[in-house]
Design a protein around this motif. Structure first.
Motif, PDB file in Angstrom:
ATOM      1  N   UNK A 189       0.842  -1.187   0.000  1.00 19.66           N
ATOM      2  CA  UNK A 189       0.000   0.000   0.000  1.00 19.66           C
ATOM      3  C   UNK A 189       0.877   1.237   0.000  1.00 19.66           C
ATOM      4  N   UNK A 190       0.490   2.228  -0.779  1.00 15.06           N
ATOM      5  CA  UNK A 190       1.250   3.468  -0.805  1.00 15.06           C
ATOM      6  C   UNK A 190       0.295   4.641  -0.880  1.00 15.06           C
ATOM      7  N   UNK A 191       0.334   5.477   0.161  1.00 10.75           N
ATOM      8  CA  UNK A 191      -0.532   6.642   0.226  1.00 10.75           C
ATOM      9  C   UNK A 191       0.124   7.854  -0.430  1.00 10.75           C
ATOM     10  N   UNK A 192      -0.720   8.767  -0.874  1.00 12.08           N
ATOM     11  CA  UNK A 192      -0.247  10.051  -1.396  1.00 12.08           C
ATOM     12  C   UNK A 192      -1.388  11.040  -1.292  1.00 12.08           C
ATOM     13  N   UNK A 226      -7.588   3.218  -3.898  1.00 15.42           N
ATOM     14  CA  UNK A 226      -8.589   3.557  -2.893  1.00 15.42           C
ATOM     15  C   UNK A 226      -8.378   5.028  -2.560  1.00 15.42           C
ATOM     16  N   UNK A 227      -9.472   5.751  -2.415  1.00 16.44           N
ATOM     17  CA  UNK A 227      -9.362   7.173  -2.144  1.00 16.44           C
ATOM     18  C   UNK A 227     -10.100   7.534  -0.850  1.00 16.44           C
ATOM     19  N   UNK A 228      -9.656   8.597  -0.234  1.00 15.45           N
ATOM     20  CA  UNK A 228     -10.389   9.206   0.873  1.00 15.45           C
ATOM     21  C   UNK A 228     -10.639  10.646   0.464  1.00 15.45           C
ATOM     22  N   UNK A 229     -11.903  10.909   0.090  1.00 14.87           N
ATOM     23  CA  UNK A 229     -12.306  12.252  -0.290  1.00 14.87           C
ATOM     24  C   UNK A 229     -12.682  13.004   0.982  1.00 14.87           C
ATOM     25  N   UNK A 230     -11.970  14.065   1.280  1.00 13.14           N
ATOM     26  CA  UNK A 230     -12.190  14.806   2.516  1.00 13.14           C
ATOM     27  C   UNK A 230     -12.662  16.210   2.186  1.00 13.14           C
ATOM     28  N   UNK A 285       2.016   6.083   5.205  1.00  5.39           N
ATOM     29  CA  UNK A 285       1.333   7.254   5.729  1.00  5.39           C
ATOM     30  C   UNK A 285       1.563   8.510   4.915  1.00  5.39           C
ATOM     31  N   UNK A 286       0.611   9.430   5.010  1.00  4.80           N
ATOM     32  CA  UNK A 286       0.727  10.737   4.373  1.00  4.80           C
ATOM     33  C   UNK A 286       0.168  11.774   5.334  1.00  4.80           C
ATOM     34  N   UNK A 287       0.904  12.869   5.516  1.00  7.44           N
ATOM     35  CA  UNK A 287       0.552  13.864   6.524  1.00  7.44           C
ATOM     36  C   UNK A 287      -0.467  14.862   5.976  1.00  7.44           C
ATOM     37  N   UNK A 343      -4.573   5.852  -2.232  1.00  2.00           N
ATOM     38  CA  UNK A 343      -3.854   4.673  -1.760  1.00  2.00           C
ATOM     39  C   UNK A 343      -3.727   3.702  -2.932  1.00  2.00           C
ATOM     40  N   UNK A 344      -2.505   3.506  -3.385  1.00  4.62           N
ATOM     41  CA  UNK A 344      -2.248   2.556  -4.464  1.00  4.62           C
ATOM     42  C   UNK A 344      -2.075   1.167  -3.869  1.00  4.62           C
TER      43      UNK A 344
END
Length: 127
Positions: A4-7, A78-82, A120-122, A22-23
């Motif tokens: 998993x790789x977040x960006x 996978x995405x997190x739309x905020x 993780x991504x800040x 998240x790839x």
């Protein structure tokens, strides 16, 4: 094995929107649950979770109506739309995965329920 790789993290003003990505690579079986967690001061808490096979989603009360977990199955993303970000959303955000078989689904919300983690991504939200 799952990698998993977040960006997509960054520093933003309160009220704006941001999308985390998240790839997912390796074993991309649909019998998985994907989750987004955030960590502040050592406590890593679930934000949202998604059953890839059932298409069901879970959201923590603190983000309901503001955050949406989505997927692009063709791109294994996978995405997190905020949206309407608040200073209290400031945290390191992690993508996580675990096996999730069966016909029913109890959302996995605990850190220890997940096997695989990204780096993780800040996200920093200023008022």
């Amino acid at each position: 094995q799952v990698q998993l790789m977040e960006s997509g993290g960054g520093s933003v003003q309160a009220g704006v929107s941001l999308r985390l990505s998240c790839a997912v690579s390796g074993d991309t079986s649909s019998s998985r649950c994907l989750g987004w967690f955030r960590q502040t001061l050592g406590s890593r808490e679930v934000v949202a979770a998604l059953s890839l096979r059932l298409g069901k989603a879970f959201y923590d009360d603190s983000v309901k109506g503001r955050f949406t977990i989505t997927r692009d199955s063709g791109a294994n993303m996978i995405y997190l739309e905020m949206s309407d970000l608040k200073p209290e959303d400031t945290a390191m955000y992690y993508c996580a995965a675990r096996w999730c078989g069966g016909s029913s689904w109890v959302p996995p919300t605990l850190r220890e329920e997940y096997e695989y983690w990204g780096q993780g991504t800040q996200v920093t939200v200023s008022s």
